[in-house]
Design a protein around this motif. Sequence first.
Motif, short mmCIF file in Angstrom:
data_model
loop_
_atom_site.label_atom_id
_atom_site.label_comp_id
_atom_site.label_asym_id
_atom_site.label_seq_id
_atom_site.Cartn_x
_atom_site.Cartn_y
_atom_site.Cartn_z
N GLU A 20 0.83 -1.20 0.00
CA GLU A 20 0.00 0.00 0.00
C GLU A 20 0.87 1.26 0.00
O GLU A 20 0.62 2.21 -0.74
CB GLU A 20 -0.94 0.02 1.20
CG GLU A 20 -1.91 1.18 1.17
CD GLU A 20 -2.96 1.10 2.27
OE1 GLU A 20 -3.72 2.07 2.38
OE2 GLU A 20 -3.01 0.10 3.00
N TYR A 21 1.92 1.28 0.81
CA TYR A 21 2.82 2.43 0.86
C TYR A 21 3.50 2.64 -0.49
O TYR A 21 3.57 3.76 -0.99
CB TYR A 21 3.87 2.23 1.96
CG TYR A 21 4.90 3.34 2.00
CD1 TYR A 21 4.59 4.59 2.53
CD2 TYR A 21 6.17 3.15 1.47
CE1 TYR A 21 5.53 5.62 2.55
CE2 TYR A 21 7.12 4.16 1.48
CZ TYR A 21 6.79 5.39 2.03
OH TYR A 21 7.71 6.40 2.02
N SER A 22 4.00 1.56 -1.09
CA SER A 22 4.66 1.67 -2.40
C SER A 22 3.70 2.14 -3.47
O SER A 22 4.07 2.96 -4.32
CB SER A 22 5.26 0.32 -2.81
OG SER A 22 6.28 -0.05 -1.92
N SER A 23 2.47 1.64 -3.45
CA SER A 23 1.50 2.06 -4.46
C SER A 23 1.14 3.53 -4.29
O SER A 23 0.98 4.25 -5.27
CB SER A 23 0.25 1.18 -4.44
OG SER A 23 -0.50 1.37 -3.27
N ASP A 49 -7.46 -3.38 -2.42
CA ASP A 49 -8.53 -4.07 -1.71
C ASP A 49 -8.28 -5.56 -1.78
O ASP A 49 -8.40 -6.16 -2.86
CB ASP A 49 -9.89 -3.71 -2.31
CG ASP A 49 -11.04 -4.28 -1.52
OD1 ASP A 49 -10.90 -4.50 -0.29
OD2 ASP A 49 -12.10 -4.52 -2.13
N ASN A 50 -7.90 -6.15 -0.64
CA ASN A 50 -7.61 -7.59 -0.59
C ASN A 50 -6.62 -8.02 -1.67
O ASN A 50 -6.88 -8.92 -2.44
CB ASN A 50 -8.89 -8.40 -0.70
CG ASN A 50 -9.78 -8.21 0.51
OD1 ASN A 50 -9.30 -7.96 1.62
ND2 ASN A 50 -11.08 -8.32 0.32
N ALA A 51 -5.52 -7.32 -1.75
CA ALA A 51 -4.42 -7.61 -2.67
C ALA A 51 -4.80 -7.37 -4.13
O ALA A 51 -4.10 -7.79 -5.03
CB ALA A 51 -3.90 -9.03 -2.48
#
Length: 152
Positions: A20-23, A49-51
């Motif tokens: 999430e941080y990288s995205s 959302d859920n990978a």
Amino acid sequence: IAEYTVLTKAVKDLINYKIEYSSKQFESLINSYLVKLSAGELALTFQLDNAKLSVTVYNAGTPVEIGTLSTGELLMVKLSTLLAIRKMNPVQINLLFLDEVAAVLTEENRDILINVLLEESFNTFVVNHSYINPLCASIEVVKDKFSRIICQ
């Protein structure tokens, strides 16, 4: 088994946080270029959302289907993504070839693109038959031991 369950959950949460941080970091970089290239009209967001990663594109603040973007707008999204990928890559790539990118952009957006590329710290070759950058009045190809391009 209880320790294994706790460890598994901790690792899973850590991986999810990192993704999430990288995205979000990637999203921010893309938008920094997209704001420049589209004069603030285009932006995008990533949702995890859920990978599963989904992308929402905004045009003038309104969410739009990516298929509804014009060819020039879609090119701006692609170029912004390409430049952001380059920026996030630990191996600094110092060469960029762009073929016929200016053909689908308005004259104003062509100039903006050239200015954005001039701000970057890499060598850029923009090949285009319908647009001549005002910084380069003529081009000469010199063939010696190796070929080189001279912008005059």
